[in-house]
Design a protein around this motif. Structure first.
Motif, short mmCIF file in Angstrom:
data_model
loop_
_atom_site.label_atom_id
_atom_site.label_comp_id
_atom_site.label_asym_id
_atom_site.label_seq_id
_atom_site.Cartn_x
_atom_site.Cartn_y
_atom_site.Cartn_z
N LEU A 1 -18.45 -23.38 12.69
CA LEU A 1 -18.96 -24.56 13.74
C LEU A 1 -20.37 -24.31 13.10
CD1 LEU A 1 -15.81 -24.37 16.10
CD2 LEU A 1 -16.09 -25.32 14.44
N ALA B 1 -13.24 -22.39 6.10
CA ALA B 1 -12.44 -22.93 7.13
C ALA B 1 -12.61 -23.26 8.30
CB ALA B 1 -12.39 -20.75 7.57
N PRO B 2 -11.12 -23.57 9.03
CA PRO B 2 -12.12 -24.01 10.56
C PRO B 2 -12.98 -23.57 11.50
CG PRO B 2 -9.09 -24.33 9.99
CD PRO B 2 -9.93 -23.61 9.20
N PHE B 3 -13.24 -22.02 11.45
CA PHE B 3 -14.36 -21.11 12.70
C PHE B 3 -14.91 -21.29 12.25
CE2 PHE B 3 -12.29 -18.67 9.00
CZ PHE B 3 -13.77 -17.47 8.05
N HIS C 1 -17.89 -30.30 7.81
CA HIS C 1 -18.01 -31.18 8.91
C HIS C 1 -18.69 -30.67 10.14
CE1 HIS C 1 -14.89 -33.53 7.15
NE2 HIS C 1 -14.28 -32.03 6.89
N HIS D 1 -14.13 -26.41 1.01
CA HIS D 1 -13.48 -26.94 2.62
C HIS D 1 -14.23 -25.29 3.19
CE1 HIS D 1 -12.50 -28.55 5.72
NE2 HIS D 1 -12.86 -29.59 5.47
N ALA E 1 -18.66 -32.70 16.24
CA ALA E 1 -17.35 -32.28 16.70
C ALA E 1 -17.93 -31.99 18.28
CB ALA E 1 -16.37 -31.35 16.11
N SER F 1 -21.85 -24.26 16.78
CA SER F 1 -21.20 -23.94 18.08
C SER F 1 -22.42 -23.07 18.96
CB SER F 1 -20.67 -22.24 17.51
OG SER F 1 -20.36 -21.50 18.07
#
Length: 68
Positions: free
Chosen positions: A26, A22-24, A63, A20, A66, A29
């Motif tokens: 994107l 990292a949250p950064f 993911h 998974h 968003a 973006s």
């Protein structure tokens, strides 16, 4: 290599490996550089899985959809 040994152990014990990012990470973006870094990060994750000799049962969870 050590990564191949990890893959061998996972197969030996019937363990399905996933990653998974990292949250950064994107991909969607609006900032070009951030999206490029996300692709680089995912490429590294795929390379790790390949070096472990993992097949299509290994999963990279991403993911999307968003805010952007």
């Amino acid at each position: 290599t050590d990564l191949a040994a990890v893959g061998d152990l996972a197969r030996q014990f019937g363990i399905r490996l996933t990653m998974h990012p990292a949250p950064f990470v994107l991909l969607n973006s609006p900032e070009t550089r951030q999206a490029e870094r996300a692709r680089e990060e995912l490429t590294v994750a795929v390379t790790l899985m390949e070096r472990m000799g993992l097949g299509s049962d290994a999963v990279l969870v991403v993911h999307v959809g968003a805010v952007h």
